[in-house]
Design an enzyme around this catalytic site. Structure first.
Site, PDB file in Angstrom:
ATOM      1  N   HIS A 237       0.825  -1.211   0.000  1.00 46.48           N
ATOM      2  CA  HIS A 237       0.000   0.000   0.000  1.00 46.48           C
ATOM      3  C   HIS A 237       0.853   1.251   0.000  1.00 46.48           C
ATOM      4  O   HIS A 237       2.050   1.217   0.264  1.00 46.48           O
ATOM      5  CB  HIS A 237      -0.894   0.020   1.262  1.00 46.48           C
ATOM      6  CG  HIS A 237      -0.118   0.243   2.517  1.00 46.48           C
ATOM      7  ND1 HIS A 237       0.610  -0.761   3.141  1.00 46.48           N
ATOM      8  CD2 HIS A 237       0.084   1.356   3.255  1.00 46.48           C
ATOM      9  CE1 HIS A 237       1.185  -0.276   4.216  1.00 46.48           C
ATOM     10  NE2 HIS A 237       0.904   1.003   4.304  1.00 46.48           N
ATOM     11  N   ASP A 239       0.554   4.996   1.923  1.00 47.39           N
ATOM     12  CA  ASP A 239      -0.205   5.635   3.005  1.00 47.39           C
ATOM     13  C   ASP A 239      -0.986   6.814   2.442  1.00 47.39           C
ATOM     14  O   ASP A 239      -0.408   7.639   1.740  1.00 47.39           O
ATOM     15  CB  ASP A 239       0.763   6.135   4.092  1.00 47.39           C
ATOM     16  CG  ASP A 239       1.459   4.980   4.803  1.00 47.39           C
ATOM     17  OD1 ASP A 239       2.567   5.213   5.346  1.00 47.39           O
ATOM     18  OD2 ASP A 239       0.905   3.868   4.788  1.00 47.39           O
ATOM     19  N   HIS A 294       4.826   0.309   0.033  1.00 48.30           N
ATOM     20  CA  HIS A 294       5.498  -0.524   1.043  1.00 48.30           C
ATOM     21  C   HIS A 294       4.556  -1.589   1.599  1.00 48.30           C
ATOM     22  O   HIS A 294       3.355  -1.584   1.324  1.00 48.30           O
ATOM     23  CB  HIS A 294       6.045   0.361   2.170  1.00 48.30           C
ATOM     24  CG  HIS A 294       5.013   1.213   2.844  1.00 48.30           C
ATOM     25  ND1 HIS A 294       4.430   2.321   2.254  1.00 48.30           N
ATOM     26  CD2 HIS A 294       4.454   1.091   4.059  1.00 48.30           C
ATOM     27  CE1 HIS A 294       3.579   2.849   3.098  1.00 48.30           C
ATOM     28  NE2 HIS A 294       3.563   2.139   4.193  1.00 48.30           N
ATOM     29  N   ARG A 304       6.602  -8.477  16.376  1.00 46.19           N
ATOM     30  CA  ARG A 304       7.139  -7.179  15.960  1.00 46.19           C
ATOM     31  C   ARG A 304       6.137  -6.093  16.275  1.00 46.19           C
ATOM     32  O   ARG A 304       4.926  -6.312  16.176  1.00 46.19           O
ATOM     33  CB  ARG A 304       7.472  -7.173  14.469  1.00 46.19           C
ATOM     34  CG  ARG A 304       7.965  -5.820  13.946  1.00 46.19           C
ATOM     35  CD  ARG A 304       8.450  -5.892  12.518  1.00 46.19           C
ATOM     36  NE  ARG A 304       8.847  -4.576  12.037  1.00 46.19           N
ATOM     37  CZ  ARG A 304       8.094  -3.812  11.244  1.00 46.19           C
ATOM     38  NH1 ARG A 304       6.903  -4.257  10.866  1.00 46.19           N
ATOM     39  NH2 ARG A 304       8.516  -2.629  10.843  1.00 46.19           N
TER      40      ARG A 304
HETATM   41  C1  LIG Z   1      -5.767   6.092   6.338  1.00 50.53           C
HETATM   42  C2  LIG Z   1      -5.323   4.907   6.723  1.00 50.53           C
HETATM   43  C3  LIG Z   1      -5.895   3.615   6.292  1.00 50.53           C
HETATM   44  C4  LIG Z   1      -4.850   2.619   6.815  1.00 50.53           C
HETATM   45  C5  LIG Z   1      -4.405   3.264   8.105  1.00 50.53           C
HETATM   46  C6  LIG Z   1      -4.175   4.666   7.634  1.00 50.53           C
HETATM   47  O1  LIG Z   1      -4.177   5.583   8.691  1.00 50.53           O
HETATM   48  C7  LIG Z   1      -2.874   4.705   6.836  1.00 50.53           C
HETATM   49  C8  LIG Z   1      -2.501   3.363   6.198  1.00 50.53           C
HETATM   50  C9  LIG Z   1      -3.720   2.529   5.777  1.00 50.53           C
HETATM   51  C10 LIG Z   1      -3.479   1.024   5.607  1.00 50.53           C
HETATM   52  C11 LIG Z   1      -2.432   0.552   6.651  1.00 50.53           C
HETATM   53  C12 LIG Z   1      -2.993   0.647   4.208  1.00 50.53           C
HETATM   54  C13 LIG Z   1      -3.029  -0.877   4.036  1.00 50.53           C
HETATM   55  C14 LIG Z   1      -4.426  -1.448   4.280  1.00 50.53           C
HETATM   56  C15 LIG Z   1      -4.998  -1.068   5.665  1.00 50.53           C
HETATM   57  C16 LIG Z   1      -6.463  -1.551   5.687  1.00 50.53           C
HETATM   58  C17 LIG Z   1      -4.295  -1.859   6.771  1.00 50.53           C
HETATM   59  O2  LIG Z   1      -3.640  -2.876   6.474  1.00 50.53           O
HETATM   60  O3  LIG Z   1      -4.361  -1.467   7.959  1.00 50.53           O
HETATM   61  C18 LIG Z   1      -4.901   0.452   5.803  1.00 50.53           C
HETATM   62  C19 LIG Z   1      -5.348   1.163   7.064  1.00 50.53           C
HETATM   63  C20 LIG Z   1      -6.830   1.112   7.382  1.00 50.53           C
HETATM   64  O4  LIG Z   1      -7.148   0.990   8.580  1.00 50.53           O
HETATM   65  O5  LIG Z   1      -7.660   1.201   6.437  1.00 50.53           O
HETATM   66  O1  LIG Z   2       4.779  -1.942  10.429  1.00 52.67           O
HETATM   67  C1  LIG Z   2       5.371  -1.452   9.448  1.00 52.67           C
HETATM   68  O2  LIG Z   2       6.602  -1.556   9.283  1.00 52.67           O
HETATM   69  C2  LIG Z   2       4.578  -0.704   8.391  1.00 52.67           C
HETATM   70  C3  LIG Z   2       3.195  -0.316   8.859  1.00 52.67           C
HETATM   71  C4  LIG Z   2       2.492   0.528   7.824  1.00 52.67           C
HETATM   72  O3  LIG Z   2       2.908   0.626   6.678  1.00 52.67           O
HETATM   73  C5  LIG Z   2       1.245   1.237   8.181  1.00 52.67           C
HETATM   74  O4  LIG Z   2       0.727   1.026   9.315  1.00 52.67           O
HETATM   75  O5  LIG Z   2       0.786   2.058   7.308  1.00 52.67           O
HETATM   76 FE   LIG Z   3       1.968   2.240   5.624  1.00 59.49          FE
END
Ligand SMILES: C=C1C[C@]23C[C@@]1(O)CC[C@H]2[C@]1(C)CCC[C@@](C)(C(=O)O)[C@H]1[C@@H]3C(=O)O
Ligand SMILES: O=C(O)CCC(=O)C(=O)O
Ligand SMILES: [Fe+2]
Length: 376
Positions: A237, A239, A294, A304
């Site tokens: 994704h 950010d 990333h 982690r």
């Molecule tokens: C605006 C956002 C959506 C997510 C959190 C964040 O504050 C920034 C990163 C986004 C995220 C991490 C991108 C990957 C998918 C996601 C669903 C996750 O894996 O957490 C995304 C976050 C979300 O809660 O939607």
């Molecule tokens: O945990 C990490 O190293 C990345 C987390 C991340 O990309 C996110 O929370 O948007």
């Molecule tokens: Fe991220």
């Protein structure tokens, strides 16, 4: 830093809608990962570490030569993969340790206690276990706790979030994250000064644009995983925010960046903070700076933790490039972060093309709701 959370009493009975949460935390104990956590494609990690610039942000604030060096480094990083590291950032190491330890303690609490802060549908803030309340496939192997931060002369919004959602036992942890967010905000505004100069803008332009912003703090907890090669802690994704400052356990890597078709591990210098550009800043730069693509991988035998601070402008501030960068062609429509948050939380699972999908949605793109409803 023992915050005495272990003596927190369990609520009388977990809420009826916590089945997903129980299913998820039970998954952490299974010898094989349940199907919903299996990601169809998990590309191997590269053997080649990401060569991330290490920017002395302290030197950048002390004089012209340090600023010049930092500007060169961030411009090159942001026109490429969109990530760099910062040192001499001013974050108190004891506070960083307290925040990481506090997050560790929180995620080890009973599920029913964590779910006192469960995420409200449609919002980023709150506790989630693998987003099982939102998705049914490609579940991330993680638990998260997210909360909002904004500067305020009298309110301590983060400290209040912890005590009002989790109870007065969490006052010490709330204060740790209040202090941590205040530090992160200052570091991010200093970085914004350097980014502004690197784009040929007044040094104060980007700092002023984000100074009254509404940021989000996200604590990630990635449990050990029996089949790490079949799942992801956080999927590929970009950010949506403008800038992300990531602090991770020194010893446990997991963040990877896609460069030249390879997922390259990011190995931070001890004490350095990892910084990546997000979609909102790509829009401010009119596409000149790249939102970093990333992901986070997990491990068989190690947990982690990472703390991500997402800098955003005020919810209602219109995001558009300054005239100097707008040029003859605008890459993205005007938008607000309130619109973007609504999009990622209600209509679309943030991924590697969130900004383009968002621009299409804003422009009244394909009404095909299956294309925009959160993929299951
Ligand atoms: C605006 C956002 C959506 C997510 C959190 C964040 O504050 C920034 C990163 C986004 C995220 C991490 C991108 C990957 C998918 C996601 C669903 C996750 O894996 O957490 C995304 C976050 C979300 O809660 O939607
Ligand atoms: O945990 C990490 O190293 C990345 C987390 C991340 O990309 C996110 O929370 O948007
Ligand atoms: Fe991220």
């Amino acid at each position: 830093m023992e915050l005495g959370l272990r003596r927190v009493l369990l609520p009388v009975a977990p809420a009826a809608d916590d089945t997903n949460g129980h299913d998820v935390v039970d998954a952490w104990q299974q010898p094989r990962i349940p199907d919903p956590f299996v990601w169809p494609i998990v590309h191997d990690s590269s053997e080649t570490e990401l060569d991330a610039a290490v920017v002395d942000i302290g030197a950048a604030t002390r004089g012209a030569a340090g600023l010049r060096r930092a500007v060169e480094q961030v411009a090159s990083a942001c026109e490429g993969h969109g990530l760099f590291q910062v040192t001499e950032h001013g974050l108190d190491p004891a506070l960083a340790r307290a925040a990481l330890d506090g997050a560790a303690e929180f995620f080890l609490l009973p599920l029913a206690t964590k779910q006192l802060a469960r995420r409200t549908p449609g919002l980023v803030t709150g506790y989630t276990a693998a987003h099982a309340d939102r998705f049914t496939t490609k579940l991330p192997w993680k638990e998260t706790l997210s909360f909002g931060y904004r500067d305020h002369p009298t309110d301590s919004v983060v400290a209040d979030y912890f005590t009002s959602n989790l109870g007065t036992d969490f006052k010490p942890l709330g204060q740790v994250f209040q202090d941590y967010c205040e530090s992160m905000k200052e570091v991010s505004l200093t970085i914004m000064e350097v980014l502004g100069v690197s784009l040929g803008l007044e040094r104060s332009y980007c700092r002023d644009f984000f100074a009254d912003g509404c940021s989000t703090m996200r604590c990630n907890y990635y449990p050990p995983c029996p089949e790490p090669e079949r799942t992801l802690g956080t999927g590929p994704h970009c950010d949506p925010a403008a800038l992300t400052i990531l602090l991770q356990d020194d010893a446990v890597d997991g963040l990877e960046v896609l460069v030249d078709g390879e997922w390259r591990p990011v190995r931070p210098k001890p004490g350095a903070l990892i910084v990546n550009i997000g979609d909102t800043f790509t829009a401010v730069s009119n596409g000149r700076y790249k939102s970093c693509l990333h992901r986070a991988v997990v491990h068989r035998d190690r947990a982690r933790r990472s703390l991500a601070f997402f800098l955003c402008p005020r919810d209602d501030r219109v995001v558009r490039p300054p005239p100097r960068l707008a040029g003859p062609r605008r890459r993205y429509p005007d938008f607000t972060c309130a619109d973007l948050a609504s999009f990622t939380q209600r209509h679309y699972r943030a991924d590697d093309r969130t900004l383009d999908a968002f621009a299409t949605w804003l422009a009244g793109g394909p009404s095909n709701s299956s294309q925009l409803s959160p993929p299951n």
